[in-house]
Design a protein around this motif. Structure first.
Motif, PDB file in Angstrom:
ATOM      1  N   TYR A 150      -0.315   4.629  -5.803  1.00 48.01           N
ATOM      2  CA  TYR A 150      -0.558   3.322  -6.388  1.00 48.01           C
ATOM      3  C   TYR A 150       0.706   2.840  -7.087  1.00 48.01           C
ATOM      4  CZ  TYR A 150      -5.383   4.211  -5.253  1.00 48.01           C
ATOM      5  OH  TYR A 150      -6.542   4.480  -4.562  1.00 48.01           O
TER       6      TYR A 150
ATOM      7  N   GLU B  63       0.822  -1.198   0.000  1.00 44.56           N
ATOM      8  CA  GLU B  63       0.000   0.000   0.000  1.00 44.56           C
ATOM      9  C   GLU B  63       0.862   1.257   0.000  1.00 44.56           C
ATOM     10  OE1 GLU B  63      -2.298   0.843   3.485  1.00 44.56           O
ATOM     11  OE2 GLU B  63      -0.743   0.162   4.869  1.00 44.56           O
TER      12      GLU B  63
ATOM     13  N   LEU C 156      -3.121   9.171  -8.592  1.00 45.71           N
ATOM     14  CA  LEU C 156      -2.512   7.840  -8.628  1.00 45.71           C
ATOM     15  C   LEU C 156      -1.151   7.785  -7.949  1.00 45.71           C
ATOM     16  CD1 LEU C 156      -3.395   6.848 -12.297  1.00 45.71           C
ATOM     17  CD2 LEU C 156      -4.611   6.238 -10.205  1.00 45.71           C
TER      18      LEU C 156
END
Length: 126
Positions: free
Chosen positions: A109, A46, A106
């Motif tokens: 990610y 994560e 993003l």
């Protein structure tokens, strides 16, 4: 050859602090977005925090107000200051550098990050 080498992990009690460093070679920390990720046993990797070329930072909700990401472009080093650590912060922490531009939504990610370090273990005991 791009190399990212993390350091600063260790074992601390809940409420303690650690500062992670990521020494970068073969890649400029000023060129693209850089980030810290973590992975606990049995869980997916994560995103924890990211810092873009203009200094814009992004944080996971779980670490906001406790962790601070920064970088020193002159030293080509990325940092993660972690305060008020909790047992749920226990994980292996990875430094990552993006292939190129990363869209703002993003930054936390993994897919846009092409360069990764080997990780440093952080263990927080209650």
């Amino acid at each position: 050859r791009v190399q990212l080498v993390e350091s600063g992990g260790g074992s601390v009690q809940a409420g303690g602090a650690l500062r992670l460093s990521c020494a970068v070679s073969g890649y400029s920390t000023s060129s693209n977005c850089m980030a810290w990720f973590r992975q606990a046993p049995g869980k997916e990797r994560e995103g924890v925090a990211a810092i873009d070329t203009d200094g814009t930072t992004s944080y996971a909700e779980s670490v906001k107000g406790r962790f601070t990401i920064s970088k020193d472009n002159a030293k080509n080093t990325l940092y993660l200051q972690m305060n008020s650590l909790k047992p749920e912060d226990t994980a292996k922490y990875y430094c990552a550098a993006a292939w190129g531009g990363v869209r703002s939504g993003l930054r936390l990610y993994p897919p846009d990050y092409g360069y990764w370090g080997q990780g440093t273990q952080v263990t927080v005991s209650s």
